[in-house]
Write an enzyme that holds these catalytic residues in place. Structure first.
Site, PDB file in Angstrom:
ATOM      1  N   ALA A  63       0.866  -1.174   0.000  1.00 56.48           N
ATOM      2  CA  ALA A  63       0.000   0.000   0.000  1.00 56.48           C
ATOM      3  C   ALA A  63       0.906   1.229   0.000  1.00 56.48           C
ATOM      4  O   ALA A  63       2.099   1.128   0.287  1.00 56.48           O
ATOM      5  CB  ALA A  63      -0.863  -0.025   1.253  1.00 56.48           C
ATOM      6  N   GLY A 102       0.478  -5.123   0.773  1.00 54.51           N
ATOM      7  CA  GLY A 102      -0.682  -5.082  -0.101  1.00 54.51           C
ATOM      8  C   GLY A 102      -0.398  -5.656  -1.482  1.00 54.51           C
ATOM      9  O   GLY A 102      -1.313  -6.140  -2.165  1.00 54.51           O
ATOM     10  N   GLU A 105      -0.823  -9.280  -1.055  1.00 55.51           N
ATOM     11  CA  GLU A 105      -2.259  -9.521  -0.817  1.00 55.51           C
ATOM     12  C   GLU A 105      -3.047  -9.459  -2.128  1.00 55.51           C
ATOM     13  O   GLU A 105      -3.974 -10.233  -2.346  1.00 55.51           O
ATOM     14  CB  GLU A 105      -2.797  -8.488   0.182  1.00 55.51           C
ATOM     15  N   GLU A 125       4.127  -5.782   7.035  1.00 56.12           N
ATOM     16  CA  GLU A 125       3.353  -4.749   7.729  1.00 56.12           C
ATOM     17  C   GLU A 125       3.709  -4.611   9.202  1.00 56.12           C
ATOM     18  O   GLU A 125       3.675  -3.520   9.773  1.00 56.12           O
ATOM     19  CB  GLU A 125       1.846  -5.034   7.599  1.00 56.12           C
TER      20      GLU A 125
HETATM   21  C1  3H9 Z   1       0.596  -2.368   3.390  1.00 55.23           C
HETATM   22  O1  3H9 Z   1       0.761  -2.828   2.298  1.00 55.23           O
HETATM   23  C2  3H9 Z   1      -0.724  -2.433   4.108  1.00 55.23           C
HETATM   24  C3  3H9 Z   1      -1.698  -3.420   3.514  1.00 55.23           C
HETATM   25  O2  3H9 Z   1      -1.570  -4.679   4.139  1.00 55.23           O
HETATM   26  C4  3H9 Z   1      -3.118  -3.002   3.791  1.00 55.23           C
HETATM   27  C5  3H9 Z   1      -3.640  -1.823   3.059  1.00 55.23           C
HETATM   28  C6  3H9 Z   1      -5.086  -1.580   3.324  1.00 55.23           C
HETATM   29  N1  3H9 Z   1       4.632   3.499   0.107  1.00 55.23           N
HETATM   30  O3  3H9 Z   1      13.283   1.724   0.275  1.00 55.23           O
HETATM   31  P1  3H9 Z   1      13.692   2.490  -0.930  1.00 55.23           P
HETATM   32  C7  3H9 Z   1       9.409   4.922  -1.163  1.00 55.23           C
HETATM   33  S1  3H9 Z   1       1.810  -1.543   4.232  1.00 55.23           S
HETATM   34  C8  3H9 Z   1       5.121   4.710  -0.158  1.00 55.23           C
HETATM   35  O4  3H9 Z   1      14.737   3.533  -0.791  1.00 55.23           O
HETATM   36  P2  3H9 Z   1      14.797   0.104  -2.104  1.00 55.23           P
HETATM   37  C9  3H9 Z   1      10.534   5.209  -0.180  1.00 55.23           C
HETATM   38  O5  3H9 Z   1      10.093   6.047   0.857  1.00 55.23           O
HETATM   39  C10 3H9 Z   1       3.178  -1.551   3.111  1.00 55.23           C
HETATM   40  N2  3H9 Z   1       6.413   4.941  -0.460  1.00 55.23           N
HETATM   41  O6  3H9 Z   1      14.084   1.523  -2.137  1.00 55.23           O
HETATM   42  C11 3H9 Z   1      11.554   5.845  -1.074  1.00 55.23           C
HETATM   43  O7  3H9 Z   1      11.184   7.190  -1.274  1.00 55.23           O
HETATM   44  P3  3H9 Z   1      12.298   8.327  -1.452  1.00 55.23           P
HETATM   45  C12 3H9 Z   1       3.868  -2.853   3.080  1.00 55.23           C
HETATM   46  C13 3H9 Z   1       7.241   3.896  -0.479  1.00 55.23           C
HETATM   47  O8  3H9 Z   1      14.973  -0.287  -3.506  1.00 55.23           O
HETATM   48  C14 3H9 Z   1      11.378   5.110  -2.412  1.00 55.23           C
HETATM   49  O9  3H9 Z   1      10.067   4.537  -2.354  1.00 55.23           O
HETATM   50  N3  3H9 Z   1       5.067  -2.746   2.270  1.00 55.23           N
HETATM   51  C15 3H9 Z   1       6.796   2.605  -0.201  1.00 55.23           C
HETATM   52  O10 3H9 Z   1      15.967   0.157  -1.182  1.00 55.23           O
HETATM   53  C16 3H9 Z   1      12.372   3.996  -2.627  1.00 55.23           C
HETATM   54  O11 3H9 Z   1      12.358   3.153  -1.497  1.00 55.23           O
HETATM   55  C17 3H9 Z   1       6.235  -2.386   2.792  1.00 55.23           C
HETATM   56  O12 3H9 Z   1       6.378  -2.196   3.989  1.00 55.23           O
HETATM   57  C18 3H9 Z   1       5.426   2.418   0.088  1.00 55.23           C
HETATM   58  N4  3H9 Z   1       4.920   1.204   0.358  1.00 55.23           N
HETATM   59  O13 3H9 Z   1      13.763  -0.885  -1.419  1.00 55.23           O
HETATM   60  C19 3H9 Z   1       7.393  -2.275   1.829  1.00 55.23           C
HETATM   61  N5  3H9 Z   1       7.848   1.766  -0.290  1.00 55.23           N
HETATM   62  O14 3H9 Z   1      13.106   7.918  -2.648  1.00 55.23           O
HETATM   63  C20 3H9 Z   1       8.120  -0.988   2.057  1.00 55.23           C
HETATM   64  C21 3H9 Z   1       8.901   2.502  -0.638  1.00 55.23           C
HETATM   65  O15 3H9 Z   1      11.523   9.574  -1.616  1.00 55.23           O
HETATM   66  N6  3H9 Z   1       9.173  -0.753   1.111  1.00 55.23           N
HETATM   67  N7  3H9 Z   1       8.559   3.803  -0.749  1.00 55.23           N
HETATM   68  O16 3H9 Z   1      13.100   8.294  -0.165  1.00 55.23           O
HETATM   69  C22 3H9 Z   1      10.355  -1.417   1.149  1.00 55.23           C
HETATM   70  O17 3H9 Z   1      10.587  -2.309   1.948  1.00 55.23           O
HETATM   71  C23 3H9 Z   1      11.416  -0.991   0.168  1.00 55.23           C
HETATM   72  O18 3H9 Z   1      11.089   0.304  -0.261  1.00 55.23           O
HETATM   73  C24 3H9 Z   1      11.586  -1.893  -1.074  1.00 55.23           C
HETATM   74  C25 3H9 Z   1      12.564  -1.208  -2.062  1.00 55.23           C
HETATM   75  C26 3H9 Z   1      12.190  -3.238  -0.611  1.00 55.23           C
HETATM   76  C27 3H9 Z   1      10.297  -2.122  -1.770  1.00 55.23           C
END
Ligand code: 3H9
Length: 690
Positions: A63, A102, A105, A125
């Site tokens: 999400a 998400g 999911e 999450e």
């Molecule tokens: C969820 O899904 C809830 C659901 O169950 C229910 C919903 C109803 N959203 O980490 P990076 C940004 S909760 C917004 O440096 P990498 C991040 O801030 C979510 N922004 O890259 C950064 O911005 P900036 C569950 C996001 O290659 C840029 O993207 N998912 C999100 O080292 C690059 O990120 C997670 O918890 C997001 N979801 O790693 C996954 N994700 O460049 C969270 C990233 O401005 N994300 N950004 O600083 C990660 O673990 C890593 O970002 C990922 C890539 C492994 C994907």
């Protein structure tokens, strides 16, 4: 169709592609067209099957976290999944990069999941203080079984595609062009024409679940949650998947998610998610500043710290040359590294061959000349300015001109060290935290003359070895240890006035810290502080008395606590109580009950105060950098978001008022509120521009 979602066709197979850089988060501008696309294709008789994939570097990574805490705009993720589940033709998720939260999911709404061999899938999450709110806790157990789902959801750790295949989470793994393989897979499924069962309707994995075993595992996880709500909610929701009808369990999951997402713990953990990414952005270090290539690291000193640092680099596949003063010390250091890896092998977290590979990455020497081919050398020798200068003098003489010099000092003046070498622009501090192969934090100390390129190299290197870097300026103790010292400054007075070590430590563990200050002293060894105090002509009545009695902490079986038979469990010691009470009596201090609130006011509030001074002086660039230091280096509870985030929750006004009170009572400088803290008290927030 908008650009965020496109539909293309390969014969009678429709391909829906999400394109929302950088990580294809499910923002509102994705959800709306995605729902529309699926509704259209579901009803299109010319489409035999649907492939759902993503453009760019990854499948949907979750999400959009930036939308949390605001009113959720419809359609929500669950609305999309509900539509997906009604589609009466094969739906196939094609996963590359990471399918997280998400994102995963969403795939659970499809009939099939196929993945690139390098993909990773998970529900992280919990790390944001949440539980999967798009049906993940209810659908995943139906695919992989409740116990595996519990483990994956409570840990938040993603699994690699081959493992996902073996546990039944994905149906096929491909090495090669994922999209064409996914299209082929969908075409075969359409041609087979077998019955299509949505994940929600698969009950065989949960029908015979062993609830007693599940509950025992969930109880163990709850014990480890240390006051965090999310892991408990995750476990409860997976249990609901077994015990409740699907729709009821889903509704419960939704309610749990709504509660968590609006709570302080999740707010704190989301703050940390973005803070960690902010910390990597450093003023003056744009994309145009290119890091230098680092092919080999040199480390001077093979003690606990040097050895741990060496392990951190070989773990990250960067070869290391390790230098000691003599063979004996070198062999001791190598034996310690070998032993540490053997423990991992015995625990099953490392294979023998991986251990051998890491040990082979180490070259040991007692000759400075052997460091000549290193691109960066870190000294981890005795904490003494003249010793450090001597080491850097030798390094300066043998290293190539653009090799970087780094000091692992915890307190010393990096500018003074830099002034002693011929290449001050190539010198900086790399302050690792013990054990350096485990602790995530790396304080990168920027000296007055450190070149931007050198800083960029350190930042890139930290990422390579999986550390979380925070750039800090030069001062005594930098960010972490300077605040730690402020936290401890009044602790002995608390003991003398009436508290006991175990009482103070319990206030800390109740707060969520892994251990309290006195347990920490015992773990680190009381003799180090004792030696330092003696060198500076300082005293600490209780700690000095303990050391004089040979009580150096855990390593001698007793310190502030007693450790029986080599155990690590701290037992309150009546002898220590008597000693403290005697010191109170000697000073004619009438002991009184000390409340938990007072303990917090006299330990954590001064630490916050010091944090604001650090900001005023520009030693840390942002309050959130301080939070990252404390959460990753000192065990500040993640559910409280770090000291500066917590301070806002606690109330800057209250903090200033109580600090003033203690300043009046004790006349100690550590309680005198900074100008910045007073400003924050006026508005309830730290000002954006300091
Ligand atoms: C969820 O899904 C809830 C659901 O169950 C229910 C919903 C109803 N959203 O980490 P990076 C940004 S909760 C917004 O440096 P990498 C991040 O801030 C979510 N922004 O890259 C950064 O911005 P900036 C569950 C996001 O290659 C840029 O993207 N998912 C999100 O080292 C690059 O990120 C997670 O918890 C997001 N979801 O790693 C996954 N994700 O460049 C969270 C990233 O401005 N994300 N950004 O600083 C990660 O673990 C890593 O970002 C990922 C890539 C492994 C994907």
């Amino acid at each position: 169709m908008t650009e965020a979602v496109t539909i293309t066709r390969d014969g009678n197979i429709a391909v829906v592609t999400v394109d929302n850089p950088p990580v294809n988060a499910l923002s509102f501008h994705v959800r709306e067209p995605l729902l529309a696309a699926l509704e259209t294709l579901g009803g299109d008789a010319s489409v035999a099957a649907i492939v759902l994939g993503c453009a760019g570097r990854t499948f949907v990574a979750g999400a959009d976290i930036t939308e949390f805490g605001k009113p959720m705009r419809k359609p929500e993720l669950r609305d999309i999944i509900a539509v997906l589940e009604t589609i009466q033709k094969p739906t196939v998720a094609a996963i590359h990069g990471t399918a997280l939260g998400g994102g995963l999911e969403l795939t659970l709404g499809c009939h099939f999941r196929v993945a690139d061999v390098n993909a990773r899938l998970g529900l992280p999450e919990v790390k944001l203080g949440l539980l999967p709110g798009g049906g993940g806790t209810i659908r995943l157990p139906r695919l992989v079984g409740p116990e595996m789902a519990l483990k994956a959801i409570v840990s938040g750790t993603p699994m690699a595609a081959p493992e996902a295949l073996s546990v039944g989470l994905v149906d096929a793994v491909f090495d090669g062009d994922l999209l064409s393989n996914a299209i082929g897979f969908a075409r075969r499924k359409a041609a087979e024409g077998g019955s299509l069962v949505a994940v929600r309707d698969r009950s065989e994995r949960i029908a015979n679940a062993d609830l007693a075993r599940f509950d025992a595992e969930a109880a163990e996880l709850a014990r480890k949650a240390r006051g965090l709500e999310a892991p408990l909610a995750c476990a409860q929701s997976v249990r609901n998947a077994i015990t409740l009808p699907f729709d009821e369990a889903l509704a419960e999951e939704r309610a749990l998610f709504a509660k968590l997402v609006s709570g302080d713990q999740s707010r704190a953990q989301r703050h940390l998610f973005f803070a960690e990414r902010e910390a990597a952005k450093v003023a003056g270090i744009g994309k145009e500043v290119k890091p230098r290539p680092i092919a080999r690291i040199g480390i001077v000193g093979a003690g606990t710290m040097g050895g741990g640092i060496a392990m951190a680099f070989v773990n990250g596949a960067i070869p290391v040359t390790l230098l000691e003063m003599n063979r004996e010390a070198l062999d001791r250091g190598l034996a310690m590294i070998d032993k540490n890896y053997s423990i991992s092998v015995a625990r099953g977290s490392l294979t023998e061959s991986a251990k051998a590979k890491r040990m082979a990455g180490l070259t040991a020497t007692i000759n400075y000349a052997d460091l000549a081919d290193c691109d960066l050398v870190i000294e981890a020798v005795f904490e003494d300015m003249s010793v450090k200068k001597e080491v850097f003098g030798k390094l300066d003489a043998v290293l190539k001109p653009d090799a970087i010099l780094a000091t692992n000092t915890s307190y010393l003046d990096v500018n003074e060290i830099a002034a002693s070498v011929a290449r001050p622009e190539n010198l900086l501090g790399l302050h690792f935290f013990s054990p350096a192969n485990v602790m995530k934090l790396l304080e990168i100390v920027r000296g007055e003359q450190t070149a931007p390129e050198v800083l960029a190299t350190a930042l890139a290197l930290a990422k390579t070895i999986g550390k979380i870097p925070v750039v800090v300026g030069v001062c005594h103790g930098f960010v972490g240890n300077r605040m730690l010292s402020a936290r401890s400054r009044d602790a002995e007075a608390l003991l003398i006035e009436g508290a006991l070590p175990e009482q103070i430590d319990k206030v800390f563990t109740d707060f969520g810290w892994p251990m309290g200050p006195f347990q920490m002293y015992d773990l680190a060894g009381l003799d180090i502080g004792w030696r330092n105090r003696k060198a500076r002509g300082e005293t600490a009545a209780i700690a000095d008395a303990l050391c004089e009695q040979g009580r150096f902490g855990q390593k001698s079986g007793k310190g502030f606590y007693l450790y029986e038979g080599g155990s690590r469990i701290p037992l309150p010691d009546p002898h220590v109580r008597t000693l403290i009470e005697a010191i109170s009596a000697e000073r004619e201090i009438e002991r009184r009950p000390i409340s938990a609130a007072e303990i917090i006011e006299r330990t954590l509030y001064p630490m916050i105060n010091e944090g604001t001074k650090i900001l005023e002086e520009g030693i840390a660039a942002r309050a959130s950098d301080i939070d990252i230091v404390w959460v990753n280096g000192y065990g500040f509870p993640v559910g409280k978001g770090g000291p500066m985030f917590w301070a806002e929750l606690e109330g800057f006004g209250k903090i200033v008022e109580r600090l003033e009170h203690w300043h009046e009572q004790t006349a100690k400088d550590v309680f005198k509120p900074s100008r910045l803290l007073r400003r924050a008290a006026e508005t309830g927030k730290l000002p954006a521009n300091i």
